[in-house]
Structures are given as structure tokens and as C-alpha cells.
Scaffold this active site. Sequence first.
Site, PDB file in Angstrom:
ATOM      1  N   THR A 143      40.622  47.079  50.839  1.00 46.11           N
ATOM      2  CA  THR A 143      40.422  45.753  50.237  1.00 46.11           C
ATOM      3  C   THR A 143      40.818  45.770  48.762  1.00 46.11           C
ATOM      4  O   THR A 143      41.340  44.812  48.231  1.00 46.11           O
ATOM      5  CB  THR A 143      38.933  45.343  50.348  1.00 46.11           C
ATOM      6  OG1 THR A 143      38.469  45.599  51.665  1.00 46.11           O
ATOM      7  CG2 THR A 143      38.754  43.872  50.027  1.00 46.11           C
ATOM      8  N   SER A 199      34.682  50.777  41.831  1.00 46.39           N
ATOM      9  CA  SER A 199      33.882  49.562  41.652  1.00 46.39           C
ATOM     10  C   SER A 199      32.385  49.808  41.794  1.00 46.39           C
ATOM     11  O   SER A 199      31.823  50.620  41.079  1.00 46.39           O
ATOM     12  CB  SER A 199      34.381  48.514  42.635  1.00 46.39           C
ATOM     13  OG  SER A 199      33.750  47.296  42.380  1.00 46.39           O
ATOM     14  N   HIS A 200      31.769  49.110  42.766  1.00 47.65           N
ATOM     15  CA  HIS A 200      30.314  49.173  42.928  1.00 47.65           C
ATOM     16  C   HIS A 200      29.866  50.422  43.674  1.00 47.65           C
ATOM     17  O   HIS A 200      28.678  50.657  43.815  1.00 47.65           O
ATOM     18  CB  HIS A 200      29.859  47.929  43.689  1.00 47.65           C
ATOM     19  CG  HIS A 200      30.598  47.786  44.983  1.00 47.65           C
ATOM     20  ND1 HIS A 200      31.924  47.392  45.026  1.00 47.65           N
ATOM     21  CD2 HIS A 200      30.238  48.036  46.251  1.00 47.65           C
ATOM     22  CE1 HIS A 200      32.323  47.398  46.288  1.00 47.65           C
ATOM     23  NE2 HIS A 200      31.332  47.784  47.044  1.00 47.65           N
ATOM     24  N   ASP A 249      28.874  45.129  37.743  1.00 43.24           N
ATOM     25  CA  ASP A 249      29.047  46.324  38.570  1.00 43.24           C
ATOM     26  C   ASP A 249      29.807  47.433  37.842  1.00 43.24           C
ATOM     27  O   ASP A 249      30.082  47.328  36.638  1.00 43.24           O
ATOM     28  CB  ASP A 249      29.749  45.971  39.891  1.00 43.24           C
ATOM     29  CG  ASP A 249      31.219  45.665  39.705  1.00 43.24           C
ATOM     30  OD1 ASP A 249      31.592  45.213  38.607  1.00 43.24           O
ATOM     31  OD2 ASP A 249      32.004  45.872  40.651  1.00 43.24           O
ATOM     32  N   ASP A 296      32.890  48.537  37.595  1.00 38.32           N
ATOM     33  CA  ASP A 296      34.121  48.271  36.843  1.00 38.32           C
ATOM     34  C   ASP A 296      34.103  46.905  36.163  1.00 38.32           C
ATOM     35  O   ASP A 296      35.122  46.476  35.617  1.00 38.32           O
ATOM     36  CB  ASP A 296      35.348  48.407  37.756  1.00 38.32           C
ATOM     37  CG  ASP A 296      35.336  47.432  38.909  1.00 38.32           C
ATOM     38  OD1 ASP A 296      34.239  47.032  39.338  1.00 38.32           O
ATOM     39  OD2 ASP A 296      36.413  47.060  39.390  1.00 38.32           O
ATOM     40  N   ASP A 322      33.733  43.742  37.244  1.00 38.84           N
ATOM     41  CA  ASP A 322      34.315  42.499  37.768  1.00 38.84           C
ATOM     42  C   ASP A 322      33.326  41.653  38.570  1.00 38.84           C
ATOM     43  O   ASP A 322      33.630  40.514  38.909  1.00 38.84           O
ATOM     44  CB  ASP A 322      35.606  42.766  38.558  1.00 38.84           C
ATOM     45  CG  ASP A 322      35.414  43.726  39.704  1.00 38.84           C
ATOM     46  OD1 ASP A 322      34.279  44.165  39.940  1.00 38.84           O
ATOM     47  OD2 ASP A 322      36.422  44.051  40.370  1.00 38.84           O
ATOM     48  N   ARG A 323      32.147  42.207  38.875  1.00 43.46           N
ATOM     49  CA  ARG A 323      31.170  41.412  39.632  1.00 43.46           C
ATOM     50  C   ARG A 323      30.043  40.925  38.740  1.00 43.46           C
ATOM     51  O   ARG A 323      29.824  41.477  37.665  1.00 43.46           O
ATOM     52  CB  ARG A 323      30.543  42.264  40.740  1.00 43.46           C
ATOM     53  CG  ARG A 323      31.514  42.720  41.770  1.00 43.46           C
ATOM     54  CD  ARG A 323      30.769  43.390  42.905  1.00 43.46           C
ATOM     55  NE  ARG A 323      31.711  43.805  43.918  1.00 43.46           N
ATOM     56  CZ  ARG A 323      31.380  44.061  45.172  1.00 43.46           C
ATOM     57  NH1 ARG A 323      30.116  43.961  45.545  1.00 43.46           N
ATOM     58  NH2 ARG A 323      32.289  44.424  46.036  1.00 43.46           N
ATOM     59  N   THR A 373      39.282  38.116  52.453  1.00 41.79           N
ATOM     60  CA  THR A 373      38.485  38.867  51.487  1.00 41.79           C
ATOM     61  C   THR A 373      39.367  39.745  50.605  1.00 41.79           C
ATOM     62  O   THR A 373      40.296  40.385  51.091  1.00 41.79           O
ATOM     63  CB  THR A 373      37.480  39.744  52.264  1.00 41.79           C
ATOM     64  OG1 THR A 373      36.571  38.878  52.931  1.00 41.79           O
ATOM     65  CG2 THR A 373      36.715  40.660  51.338  1.00 41.79           C
ATOM     66  N   GLU A 406      31.730  35.776  48.019  1.00 39.86           N
ATOM     67  CA  GLU A 406      30.290  35.910  48.245  1.00 39.86           C
ATOM     68  C   GLU A 406      29.735  37.234  47.737  1.00 39.86           C
ATOM     69  O   GLU A 406      28.539  37.384  47.582  1.00 39.86           O
ATOM     70  CB  GLU A 406      29.965  35.739  49.738  1.00 39.86           C
ATOM     71  CG  GLU A 406      30.785  36.596  50.709  1.00 39.86           C
ATOM     72  CD  GLU A 406      30.574  38.071  50.603  1.00 39.86           C
ATOM     73  OE1 GLU A 406      29.420  38.480  50.423  1.00 39.86           O
ATOM     74  OE2 GLU A 406      31.568  38.826  50.684  1.00 39.86           O
ATOM     75  N   LYS A 416      38.561  39.266  39.328  1.00 39.38           N
ATOM     76  CA  LYS A 416      37.267  38.650  39.109  1.00 39.38           C
ATOM     77  C   LYS A 416      36.686  39.232  37.835  1.00 39.38           C
ATOM     78  O   LYS A 416      37.098  40.301  37.400  1.00 39.38           O
ATOM     79  CB  LYS A 416      36.345  38.853  40.308  1.00 39.38           C
ATOM     80  CG  LYS A 416      36.180  40.287  40.807  1.00 39.38           C
ATOM     81  CD  LYS A 416      35.446  40.259  42.145  1.00 39.38           C
ATOM     82  CE  LYS A 416      35.140  41.652  42.665  1.00 39.38           C
ATOM     83  NZ  LYS A 416      36.246  42.219  43.449  1.00 39.38           N
TER      84      LYS A 416
END
Length: 542
Positions: free
Chosen positions: A18, A112-113, A276, A278, A280-281, A343, A363, A375
Site C-alpha cells: 500500500t 509509518s505507524h 504517527d 512518519d 502523515d496521520r 486505499t 479512514e 497525507k
Amino acid sequence: MELLAIPTKPIEGQKPGTSGLRKKTSVFMGLHYLENFIQAIWNAVGVQGKTLVLGGDGRYFNDRAAQVILRMAAAAGVSKVIVGQGALLSTPAASHVIRSRGANGGIIMSASHNPGGPDADFGVKYNISNGGPAPEGITDAIFAATKSLTEYQIVETQDIDLSVIGTTELSGMQIEIIDPVEDYAALMETLFDFPKIRALFEGGFTMRFDAMHAITGPYATRILEDVLGAPEGTVLNGIPSPDFGNGHPDPNPIWAKPLVDLVMSDAAPDFAAASDGDGDRNMILGKGVYVTPSDSLAVLASLAHLAPGYAGGLKGVARSMPTSRAVDYVAAAKGIDCYETPTGWKFFGNLLDDGRATLCGEESAGTGSDHVREKDGLWAVLLWLNILAETGKSVANILTDHWQTYGRNYYSRHDYEDVDADAANKMMARLNAMLPDLPGEVIAGMTIESADEFAYDDPVDGSHSAHQGTRVSFTDGTRIVFRLSGTGTVGATLRVYLEKREEDPAKQHNDPQDALSAAIEAAETIAKIKEYTGRDGPNVRT
Ligand code: VG1
Ligand code: CO
């Protein structure tokens, strides 16, 4: 300094998911693994004479990987690499630097997360010249290149000192080390009413921002505390650490529980947020309330015009297919287009580039706009702050007003992490084979209206992406989506996305799980989740 050509072999399993390639750190640190993947990127996109941006979220191996990537960039004839000091850059900041400095692309080192550390996860993502994640055509080409590798090239040399801002050189390649925060902070100031937000804090407004020991710490401290005057201590866990304080840097009610507990307590600040690994969230909270990411997108779409950067209104909005349809009602009311994409942020790039969408969201706590091509966690927090400052309302009031105006879409995602990949694939195969027979069936008291596997035709470049999640819609506005994650590093993760539409503002449930009980029951009946996964229930509900 010597240019080495190291013989290597194709490696299996380097298919970007993703969001880039994510693997166990030990896999990335294994013999030739990182080198092979980087060489495959170079072979696929061609980097000779190009300018690239490099940075990461500071997780374990970030520093070592940066040195390898720089030596390989020099060997490939890259003319210049712009690196964040300490090899750090948040994902949205990297996107901005690529765009503002006219670079040809960039490499972001992050999972990321996902947690970080020698026993946790690492990742590498290639972004293109618009600052966004490589679209599928390019990730497919990178994957193909991993299968035909015969050697990689690297310059043998000392490490570059990345701790000092300035310009240096490596085997003829220029390296510019920049402050990772500066350009990004300046961009934020062009979008939001900083004096108004500063006045809000001066008036005693309280906030907590949990950086979760990850990359947004330095960004949030500089912007919220130094520039906007929020009191010291507004930013929590603000120093990035290689293992994120031994936590999951995932801003949701499970992994950021202490922050959620705080806003539900008597000591609640007026506003709280988290980001998060990196950067972006985002997670948005108010006194006594958690704002679901899908609702946050809808609220921002409805009120973004209150911030100077969006005063002219929105050209359109876009959401990923599993994201709730709350934003669709805002788009309809405003008479603007609303796009539904698979996604992953890479699918928004063309819509943003083509001026079809201004705001996008997922989401999974991702919201962003056309200011970058990723994001952007802190951006979403600043837009909320700008809206709070402009309206003088509380987060809770903004939400209730929104539901009064547009109706409410109850929403929850249930994750079954690390389930047996074979079992998960079999479950999805059975479900997909059943789809044509489902319409008309009555399950948990609801009638199925339609059932299909989502496929997307990009309206800008015409590319087609199939198998992007299975959706089952009911006549009462309930919807269930089943999808396997593309970012995990062990086994499979099944995501079940549940949504129920409620037009009547009088019918409010405190717990979304109650509102969704029929959908939860129907998901189990249709997909036989327990039977296939052997799990009694999800291990994460967001
Ligand atoms: C997840 C989310 C998706 C997000 C992706 C990358 O993917 O569901 O919405 O774009 O992570 O997010 P998946 O395939 O595991 O469902 V991250 O913050 O790179 O930054
Ligand atoms: Co992220």
C-alpha cells in the site's frame, strides 16, 4: 574512493505494498537486501543526473540506511541529494521539499505507524517529482526490476556527517543537508491564520499533542510551542527515538490510549491530537470526544474555507473506498465532486495534480490537501485549530452541529492482525465467489442491495486497479467492506470496515459499536470470520 559493482541475485518478495516496501528490520539489514531494493528503484526510474530528496522517521536503521542510499546514489550518478539533518524528514515534509525544490523524486525511510527497532519494522518508499508516492505503474516497474538484478553499484567511502546543516560532496555528487522543519513550517504559515491561533492560545486555550516519540516531535514543538505560543509541555513525547519509546506510533484509541484517557478525564484539555511514526496521520480529540477520521474529513471539508489557504472553497474532495461516506454528504451540499479511490495515498496524486480535488482523506487517520502530495498529520491539526479559533466553538459542538446538518455515519474498523495468510486468502476467495448471489438476501434483519469487489479507473490517466476490497451494501445505508492489509510484515491482517447511516439526529448512540451491532453480526454471517481466522473477535477496533 572506489566504485564497486557487487554481484547480486534477484530477491523474491520485494513487492511494494500500500505504501512502499515494508519488512522486518532484520530483513532490510540482511545481506544485500536494502542495496538490492535501492538498485531496483534506480534501475526502474533512472536517476543519473537527477536531484533526489532523502529523509526518514528516525527509526532504528534510519541512519545506517541513509549512508548506504547516499553511496548508491553517488554510484548511480545522481547529481544532488537534499537530506534532512540527521537523515530525518517527516513524510509530508519530504513531499514538500521534493515539490518546492523541484527535485525529481525522493526516498522516505519509514514503516509509518509500524513499530521500530531491531525486532520490529523498517520500510523504504519512493516518491515521484510531484512529491507523492509512486503510482502503481512505477511500483510495478520497481518490482519487475527486483527480479532481474545482477549487480548493485556502491561507492566505498567514509560516512557522511549528516548532523551539520550545509553542503558537502560525495564522489562528485552534491549533498545538501537542510533543517528538516524550516520549509514545512513556512508552508503551514501560508495556509493558516497564525495570529488568530496565537491569540487562541494567549486566551488560555489548552492543547496536548502526542508525538508518540516519533518524527512530528520537532515539527510540533517548533510550530505549536515556539511559533504559535502554546505553553511548553503542550507537546508530549516530543523527542524521536529509534523504537518510538518501545511503542506503536499509531495515533488511534488503542495505541494512543493515555491521550484518549486524558481527554475523557476531568483534566481534559480543550483540544488534543496525535500523529504517527512518519507524521502523515492524525488523531483528533476534544474534551470528552474522539473524532473518527472519517468524521474529521467531513468536518474539514465543510469548514476548511475558514482557513486562509482554503478561503476560495474546495475544487472537490476524495476519499478512499473504505472511508465512511460522511464527506459525500458535504460534497453534495456544496455541489462539488467527490471521488472514491482505492486505499493508499498514491491514488489521490492524479486528482490533486489535475485540480479535481483539494482535500483528501482515509479512514485510517490520514487527511491532506493539495499543499503536498502526502497525507499530513500536523496540517490536519492546524486546520482544526484554525477552525476552532475562527468559530470559538468546542470540538464537541462542531461535531454535533455537523451531524445536525449532514446526518451521521457511524463507523468502526475491526482489525484481525497477524492471522494465517492462507486462511485469510481462502476466506476472501470464498466471499468473492459468493458476491453475485448476495443481493436480495436478508441478513441480521437487513437486505443486501449490492455486493462487489471494488475496482478503480483513474479519471486522469485511465489506469485500472482491480481487487481493491470487497464491499457489501444494504438497503438501509449500512455498508461492510472486507480487505486484506498491504502494509503488514507478518502473516495477514484482515480489515473489516463497518458503517451505518443515521439521518435522525435524535437517535444518537454513545458507543458506535452499539450502533453497528447489526453490521457486525452480518459481517460474521457473510464471511465466517471466526471459522477461517480462528479468532473470537478483532484485536484492534478503531
Ligand atoms: C494502511 C491504511 C491505509 C494507509 C496505509 C499507509 O494500509 O489502511 O489507509 O494509506 O496504511 O499509511 P493497509 O494496506 O495496511 O490497510 V501510513 O501512515 O504509510 O502512513
Ligand atoms: Co504514516
